[in-house]
Design an enzyme around this catalytic site. Sequence first.
Site, PDB file in Angstrom:
ATOM      1  N   CYS A 232      43.543  37.577  37.422  1.00 32.35           N
ATOM      2  CA  CYS A 232      42.116  37.881  37.186  1.00 32.35           C
ATOM      3  C   CYS A 232      41.976  39.393  37.348  1.00 32.35           C
ATOM      4  O   CYS A 232      41.286  39.886  38.235  1.00 32.35           O
ATOM      5  CB  CYS A 232      41.230  37.153  38.183  1.00 32.35           C
ATOM      6  SG  CYS A 232      41.510  35.381  38.317  1.00 32.35           S
ATOM      7  N   ALA A 233      42.664  40.127  36.473  1.00 35.09           N
ATOM      8  CA  ALA A 233      42.889  41.563  36.703  1.00 35.09           C
ATOM      9  C   ALA A 233      41.637  42.422  36.578  1.00 35.09           C
ATOM     10  O   ALA A 233      41.529  43.459  37.215  1.00 35.09           O
ATOM     11  CB  ALA A 233      43.961  42.077  35.735  1.00 35.09           C
ATOM     12  N   GLY A 236      41.436  46.357  36.726  1.00 38.50           N
ATOM     13  CA  GLY A 236      42.790  46.620  37.194  1.00 38.50           C
ATOM     14  C   GLY A 236      43.025  47.447  38.435  1.00 38.50           C
ATOM     15  O   GLY A 236      44.113  47.980  38.614  1.00 38.50           O
ATOM     16  N   GLY A 237      42.048  47.547  39.351  1.00 35.47           N
ATOM     17  CA  GLY A 237      42.276  48.304  40.592  1.00 35.47           C
ATOM     18  C   GLY A 237      43.490  47.794  41.363  1.00 35.47           C
ATOM     19  O   GLY A 237      44.359  48.566  41.763  1.00 35.47           O
ATOM     20  N   ASP A 256      43.269  38.593  31.945  1.00 41.19           N
ATOM     21  CA  ASP A 256      41.830  38.448  32.169  1.00 41.19           C
ATOM     22  C   ASP A 256      41.206  37.758  30.965  1.00 41.19           C
ATOM     23  O   ASP A 256      41.771  37.805  29.866  1.00 41.19           O
ATOM     24  CB  ASP A 256      41.155  39.809  32.397  1.00 41.19           C
ATOM     25  CG  ASP A 256      39.855  39.657  33.187  1.00 41.19           C
ATOM     26  OD1 ASP A 256      39.913  39.671  34.430  1.00 41.19           O
ATOM     27  OD2 ASP A 256      38.794  39.482  32.568  1.00 41.19           O
ATOM     28  N   ASP A 283      42.646  33.646  26.345  1.00 40.94           N
ATOM     29  CA  ASP A 283      41.702  33.136  25.341  1.00 40.94           C
ATOM     30  C   ASP A 283      41.885  31.634  25.108  1.00 40.94           C
ATOM     31  O   ASP A 283      41.183  31.015  24.322  1.00 40.94           O
ATOM     32  CB  ASP A 283      41.844  33.916  24.016  1.00 40.94           C
ATOM     33  CG  ASP A 283      43.292  34.045  23.577  1.00 40.94           C
ATOM     34  OD1 ASP A 283      44.156  33.408  24.206  1.00 40.94           O
ATOM     35  OD2 ASP A 283      43.551  34.800  22.618  1.00 40.94           O
ATOM     36  N   ASP A 301      42.769  36.967  42.174  1.00 37.31           N
ATOM     37  CA  ASP A 301      41.594  37.658  42.732  1.00 37.31           C
ATOM     38  C   ASP A 301      40.395  36.957  42.110  1.00 37.31           C
ATOM     39  O   ASP A 301      39.847  37.408  41.122  1.00 37.31           O
ATOM     40  CB  ASP A 301      41.669  39.145  42.350  1.00 37.31           C
ATOM     41  CG  ASP A 301      40.566  39.951  43.013  1.00 37.31           C
ATOM     42  OD1 ASP A 301      39.949  39.451  43.968  1.00 37.31           O
ATOM     43  OD2 ASP A 301      40.312  41.092  42.568  1.00 37.31           O
ATOM     44  N   CYS A 354      35.989  38.523  47.181  1.00 37.70           N
ATOM     45  CA  CYS A 354      35.155  39.489  47.915  1.00 37.70           C
ATOM     46  C   CYS A 354      33.887  38.776  48.395  1.00 37.70           C
ATOM     47  O   CYS A 354      32.787  39.292  48.303  1.00 37.70           O
ATOM     48  CB  CYS A 354      34.837  40.718  47.069  1.00 37.70           C
ATOM     49  SG  CYS A 354      34.058  40.366  45.495  1.00 37.70           S
TER      50      CYS A 354
END
Length: 404
Positions: A232-233, A236-237, A256, A283, A301, A354
């Site tokens: 789940c990039a 991309g951090g 993603d 997709d 993530d 988060c």
Amino acid sequence: MRLHRNLCFAVIDGLHKIFNEGEYADKVIQQLLKRDKRWGSRDRGFVAETVYEIVRYKRLYAEIADVKAPFDRDNLWRIFAVWATLKGIKLPDWKYFTDTPTRKIKGRFDELSKIRKYRESIPDWIDELGEKELGADVWTKELAMQNEQADVILRVNTLKTTKQDLQLKLQSENIETEFIPDYPYALKLKERANVFMTEAFKEGWFEVQDASSQLVADFLDVKPGMKVVDSCAGAGGKTLHLASLLENKGQVIAMDIYESKLKKLKVRARRNGVHNIEMKVIDSTKPIKKLYGKADRLLIDAPCSGLGVLRRNPDSKWKLQPEFVDNIKKTQEEILEQYSKMVKPGGKMVYATCSVLPSENQNQIDKFLTSEAGKDFTFVKDNKILAYKSGFDGFYMALLEKKK
């Protein structure tokens, strides 16, 4: 402090877009800051910080001003007058401020400050949910911290430099930073500054990334040469952090559902000097199935309520809906079940959010481990980060290992 008409108008225009047109606060502020080339850093700081502050305390200020959404421009000026009065700023004799009941505002503030949902300015349903999941004491402290302004934290790009050299380079550009104990890649700004204009940023020496978020890639225990999937990039951090920990050896597959986010990652990767990332748009189920049993390491993530990062996105508490939180938990379950199949026997996986809600975090892991898909995994460790304890974003991460 004197109020300047053009800056106040910018604040009102910004609030109108955020509250009435549903635009995202960070995007609105970016637009506002380009409005007048003559504005100095103090002017831009006033606009950004005032908008964020009023968005943060929308419920409290609207209650004191006795106005209800949707707010017309007169109502927005009333809310602004409440903010200014509580800050001790003298109101100029503009027509918007005639009959502002200064003493009544202070009295109402004292009264409402005794009630948590007004004091911390949060919708009833989120307040009830947080108390139910974390308990009144912890939730009260966490909410108060989520209304503090977040620090600006940088993550050094170890492919290009060291933390010490980055600190010196920024110092030469008049930006003072400090190390944070126990965060090996982090530098904290002593004062807010536009770091994106620095040479160091243009040369790819750092990314802006909260200290809690920086712990996730480390938690995955990657080694150079591994095949690592960031499923789940987003933009991309964490992908870039994983690539730097791999020292550009091995492969990071960034996945993603949004191609637009992966395009941003491409630009960031180039600036960071990263060349071991492969992008894949999810997709259909095909890209996931192709990687079944192939990943040494997997990062999930997961999409979440974002209740650990309200300091950065204060408008999200007004956009969030109860049904979204219910639906996102189902999505988290499905992602865990499907994506975990990419891990090879003996490989490891991190599930991170988060959010500070146990129902999105440890409860999801417990549920997964007792499911058919999770029976081959063992729990290694987890890290529950609350903002009021760490001083940084609220986060959760769990490390699981697949049996050989």
